[in-house]
Scaffold this motif. Structure first.
Motif, PDB file in Angstrom:
ATOM      1  N   ASP A 160      37.803   8.420  45.250  1.00 16.68           N
ATOM      2  CA  ASP A 160      38.308   7.231  44.408  1.00 16.68           C
ATOM      3  C   ASP A 160      38.267   7.161  42.917  1.00 16.68           C
ATOM      4  O   ASP A 160      36.826   7.466  42.744  1.00 16.68           O
ATOM      5  N   ALA A 161      39.025   6.862  42.190  1.00 19.42           N
ATOM      6  CA  ALA A 161      38.903   6.983  40.767  1.00 19.42           C
ATOM      7  C   ALA A 161      37.935   5.856  40.402  1.00 19.42           C
ATOM      8  O   ALA A 161      36.864   6.331  39.572  1.00 19.42           O
ATOM      9  N   SER A 162      37.501   4.864  41.016  1.00 18.98           N
ATOM     10  CA  SER A 162      36.566   3.885  40.679  1.00 18.98           C
ATOM     11  C   SER A 162      35.230   4.410  41.122  1.00 18.98           C
ATOM     12  O   SER A 162      33.922   3.647  40.374  1.00 18.98           O
ATOM     13  N   ALA A 163      35.166   5.432  41.879  1.00 22.73           N
ATOM     14  CA  ALA A 163      33.612   5.880  42.315  1.00 22.73           C
ATOM     15  C   ALA A 163      33.446   7.246  41.787  1.00 22.73           C
ATOM     16  O   ALA A 163      32.274   7.964  42.218  1.00 22.73           O
ATOM     17  N   ALA A 164      34.346   7.737  41.137  1.00 17.79           N
ATOM     18  CA  ALA A 164      34.379   9.225  40.509  1.00 17.79           C
ATOM     19  C   ALA A 164      33.057   9.317  39.590  1.00 17.79           C
ATOM     20  O   ALA A 164      32.873   8.619  38.760  1.00 17.79           O
ATOM     21  N   VAL A 213      40.007   6.088  10.860  1.00 18.99           N
ATOM     22  CA  VAL A 213      40.481   7.246  11.735  1.00 18.99           C
ATOM     23  C   VAL A 213      40.791   8.365  10.939  1.00 18.99           C
ATOM     24  O   VAL A 213      41.686   8.206   9.952  1.00 18.99           O
ATOM     25  N   TYR A 214      40.105   9.666  11.089  1.00 16.00           N
ATOM     26  CA  TYR A 214      40.669  10.785  10.376  1.00 16.00           C
ATOM     27  C   TYR A 214      41.606  11.541  11.037  1.00 16.00           C
ATOM     28  O   TYR A 214      41.001  11.936  12.298  1.00 16.00           O
ATOM     29  N   GLY A 215      42.678  12.126  10.865  1.00 16.80           N
ATOM     30  CA  GLY A 215      43.611  12.669  11.466  1.00 16.80           C
ATOM     31  C   GLY A 215      44.109  12.128  12.876  1.00 16.80           C
ATOM     32  O   GLY A 215      44.282  10.853  13.088  1.00 16.80           O
ATOM     33  N   THR A 216      44.304  12.870  13.909  1.00 20.58           N
ATOM     34  CA  THR A 216      44.857  12.303  15.249  1.00 20.58           C
ATOM     35  C   THR A 216      43.802  12.485  16.248  1.00 20.58           C
ATOM     36  O   THR A 216      43.296  13.520  16.508  1.00 20.58           O
ATOM     37  N   PRO A 217      43.352  11.292  17.014  1.00 18.39           N
ATOM     38  CA  PRO A 217      42.488  11.657  18.027  1.00 18.39           C
ATOM     39  C   PRO A 217      43.138  12.551  19.202  1.00 18.39           C
ATOM     40  O   PRO A 217      44.324  12.493  19.386  1.00 18.39           O
ATOM     41  N   ALA A 218      42.212  13.188  19.835  1.00 18.43           N
ATOM     42  CA  ALA A 218      42.329  14.107  20.896  1.00 18.43           C
ATOM     43  C   ALA A 218      42.411  13.413  22.431  1.00 18.43           C
ATOM     44  O   ALA A 218      41.040  12.767  22.417  1.00 18.43           O
ATOM     45  N   SER A 219      43.327  13.023  23.218  1.00 14.95           N
ATOM     46  CA  SER A 219      42.876  12.545  24.533  1.00 14.95           C
ATOM     47  C   SER A 219      43.673  13.410  25.447  1.00 14.95           C
ATOM     48  O   SER A 219      44.631  13.976  25.282  1.00 14.95           O
ATOM     49  N   ASP A 220      43.252  13.190  26.648  1.00 15.47           N
ATOM     50  CA  ASP A 220      43.559  14.007  27.850  1.00 15.47           C
ATOM     51  C   ASP A 220      42.998  13.280  29.069  1.00 15.47           C
ATOM     52  O   ASP A 220      42.043  12.534  28.989  1.00 15.47           O
ATOM     53  N   TYR A 221      43.573  13.722  30.196  1.00 17.21           N
ATOM     54  CA  TYR A 221      43.284  12.899  31.634  1.00 17.21           C
ATOM     55  C   TYR A 221      42.580  14.073  32.708  1.00 17.21           C
ATOM     56  O   TYR A 221      42.942  15.124  32.714  1.00 17.21           O
ATOM     57  N   LEU A 222      41.842  13.640  33.664  1.00 15.21           N
ATOM     58  CA  LEU A 222      41.414  14.185  34.762  1.00 15.21           C
ATOM     59  C   LEU A 222      42.282  13.429  36.040  1.00 15.21           C
ATOM     60  O   LEU A 222      42.324  12.482  36.071  1.00 15.21           O
ATOM     61  N   GLY A 223      43.096  14.207  36.712  1.00 13.04           N
ATOM     62  CA  GLY A 223      43.509  13.920  37.798  1.00 13.04           C
ATOM     63  C   GLY A 223      44.392  14.938  38.303  1.00 13.04           C
ATOM     64  O   GLY A 223      44.791  15.863  37.720  1.00 13.04           O
ATOM     65  N   GLY A 224      44.830  14.883  39.615  1.00 19.13           N
ATOM     66  CA  GLY A 224      45.531  15.940  40.361  1.00 19.13           C
ATOM     67  C   GLY A 224      44.656  17.193  40.380  1.00 19.13           C
ATOM     68  O   GLY A 224      43.690  17.105  41.055  1.00 19.13           O
ATOM     69  N   THR A 225      45.213  18.275  40.125  1.00 18.17           N
ATOM     70  CA  THR A 225      44.615  19.417  40.207  1.00 18.17           C
ATOM     71  C   THR A 225      43.947  19.627  38.696  1.00 18.17           C
ATOM     72  O   THR A 225      42.813  20.721  38.816  1.00 18.17           O
ATOM     73  N   GLN A 226      43.767  18.798  37.844  1.00 18.09           N
ATOM     74  CA  GLN A 226      43.106  18.959  36.507  1.00 18.09           C
ATOM     75  C   GLN A 226      41.785  18.349  36.703  1.00 18.09           C
ATOM     76  O   GLN A 226      41.597  17.158  36.700  1.00 18.09           O
ATOM     77  N   THR A 227      40.662  19.047  36.741  1.00 18.61           N
ATOM     78  CA  THR A 227      39.511  18.564  37.019  1.00 18.61           C
ATOM     79  C   THR A 227      38.487  18.705  35.866  1.00 18.61           C
ATOM     80  O   THR A 227      37.244  18.450  35.899  1.00 18.61           O
ATOM     81  N   GLU A 228      39.001  19.234  34.732  1.00 18.81           N
ATOM     82  CA  GLU A 228      38.165  19.521  33.503  1.00 18.81           C
ATOM     83  C   GLU A 228      38.982  19.797  32.455  1.00 18.81           C
ATOM     84  O   GLU A 228      39.977  20.136  32.437  1.00 18.81           O
TER      85      GLU A 228
END
Length: 508
Positions: A160-164, A213-228
């Motif tokens: 569960d995302a709340s306990a990861a 802020v300098y430039g554009t922040p980098a953002s991504d998610y963990l979920g589904g098959t994406q674990t890193e």
């Protein structure tokens, strides 16, 4: 009276036989009670299958005899195999137990089983055993409780995302970070957890505000098959702050201002939640070796000796107001604050202070921030006129309006006269006529020299003419001298331009 003799032989024999019989009975019974097995057990929960795994340990009581397990009865009635369990593991039944040794068997039972019992039948066979001399045997049991810690359930196939839990790496100066979901299970369902890496312009190499802020922040998610995930941002070539935060780009604060909002425990590696749900180094960095400004200065000399200083703060890194200090000679100083993207063109260094000028920021001279007054090429030059007769040789230097005072050295024969000519004025020097044919006029501050020939007409060649020496020049000769003076007035500037570091002969 004759008393009969009593014989004790028979009673003693009977007693002895009884004792012998009793001893024999004990000897025959003792093997049955002495040979036995001891059973113990350990239990674990296999969360992959949801089963309880019981490891039964069966110990041989005899040090000189090997025991053979002749039968195994388990309740629940699942197979007990030799440890370690595996596809080719044999059943515990029929296994030999070494002398004073033990064997282990593994049994799997459902996760909600509350108790289990194992009964082991064993025999101690020896050579020469027959129907009359049977091998010792025993049957031993052990019952254990299984529900002390509740039922055993299979591990979930997702978290569960709340306990990861997560782990991360962070390199602030390079602007890189990674975040990884811990464990073998992905987040459940469509859950996504975002992380963001952001860099800032900062006013100091330590934490200080405001930050942008300098430039554009980098953002991504963990979920589904994406674990890193891997995050990369640009870092300004100046004082900076870089933060790895819990959440997406909507969590980014821009700008960071005094008494304003902060990331707090959202930074990964913090002691509090949610940042402490990721293990790794502190996810923030402060540093940089120079200011996030681009202070610059330009200089313009004026003919009157003053210098106009232009100050600008409009470079690509300029995010903060800059306080400039302009210093001149003799203790003259002026401070000017220029906002980002702006310039100031109103600083004028007086002529008496313009011999050496420095522009400083934070107490240090900026690049290209030193200067001294230089005479502009388009400034009008001083002029020299002459007035000569048979007795005197007069030279007049005139300095135009709007210039600087000019030093003039007049030399004729063995005499030299020096004058400083103020702007808009003239200075005249008169020499007694002599045998020297020319006078030298030098302007040392300008690097100029002018040689003026003394050759008045009608003076009789030193007393050889019709008129006595020293008389005033009249007629055509006087008109020629006047014409020469007028010509000097007209072309004096040109003569000095051509005479820089060399002499020009001019006949007075």
């Amino acid at each position: 009276m004759i008393r009969p003799k009593l014989s004790l032989r028979r009673p003693l024999a009977v007693l002895a036989a009884a004792l012998i019989g009793s001893t024999g009975a004990v000897a025959l019974a003792s093997p049955a009670s002495a040979h036995h097995t001891t059973i113990s057990a350990t239990v674990v929960c296999d969360q992959r299958s949801g089963e309880r795994v019981i490891t039964w340990k069966v110990v041989n009581s005899e040090r000189r005899k090997t025991a053979t397990i002749t039968n195994v009865t388990a309740n629940p009635a699942t197979t007990v195999v030799l440890a370690p369990e595996g596809a080719d593991a044999a059943e515990l039944k029929g296994t030999a137990i070494p002398k004073a040794g033990f064997v282990e068997g593994v049994q799997r039972v459902p996760g909600d089983t509350t108790s289990a019992t194992l009964t082991v039948d064993a025999a101690w066979f020896q050579e020469g055993d027959s129907r009359r001399n049977k091998a010792p045997r025993s049957s031993d049991s052990k019952t254990i409780k299984l529900d002390a810690d509740g039922a055993c359930a299979p591990a979930p196939k997702c978290v569960d995302a709340s306990a990861a839990k997560y782990s991360h790496t962070f390199d602030g100066p390079k602007g890189t970070a990674t975040v990884k979901l811990e464990g073998d299970q992905p987040l459940c369902g469509d859950a996504k957890q975002y992380f963001t890496l952001v860099s800032y312009f900062a006013p100091r190499p330590q934490f200080a505000t405001p930050q942008y802020v300098y430039g554009t922040p980098a953002s991504d998610y963990l979920g589904g098959t994406q674990t890193e995930i891997e995050l990369n941002v640009g870092v300004p070539d100046c004082h900076t702050q870089v933060d790895l935060i819990w959440g997406g780009v909507d969590e980014v604060i821009d700008p960071l201002v005094e008494n304003g909002e902060r990331y707090g425990n959202k930074k990964l590696g913090e002691k509090g939640a949610p940042g402490n749900r990721s293990s790794g180094p502190q996810g923030w960095y402060n540093g940089g070796s120079k200011n996030c400004t681009t202070p610059a200065s330009t200089f313009a000399s004026a003919c009157d000796g003053t210098v106009a200083v232009s100050l600008s703060n409009d470079g690509s890194l300029s995010r903060y107001a800059v306080e400039f200090e302009v210093r001149g000679e003799n203790g003259w100083s002026k401070k000017v604050t220029v906002e980002p993207g702006k310039a100031d063109n109103e600083t004028v260094v007086p002529a008496e202070n313009a011999g050496k000028i420095e522009v400083l920021v934070d107490g240090e001279v900026i690049e290209g921030g030193t200067y001294k007054w230089q005479r502009p090429e388009d400034c009008p030059l001083p002029t020299v006129t002459t007035d000569a007769d048979c007795e005197t040789f007069a030279l007049t230097a005139s300095n135009p309006e709007g210039g600087v005072p000019v030093k003039v050295d007049f030399t004729y024969g063995d005499k030299t006269e020096s004058r400083t000519v103020a702007p808009g004025t003239s200075e005249k020097v008169t020499f007694k006529a002599g045998d020297d044919e020319a006078a030298l006029v030098v302007l040392p501050d300008l690097g100029l020299e002018l040689e003026v020939v003394y050759a008045p007409e009608g003076c009789g060649g030193g007393g050889g003419g019709e008129e006595p020496p020293g008389l005033p020049v009249t007629g055509a000769a006087a008109g020629g001298i006047a014409a020469g003076a007028i010509a000097l007035l007209a072309v004096g500037a040109v003569l000095f331009v051509m005479a820089r570091r060399r002499r020009i002969h001019f006949t007075a």
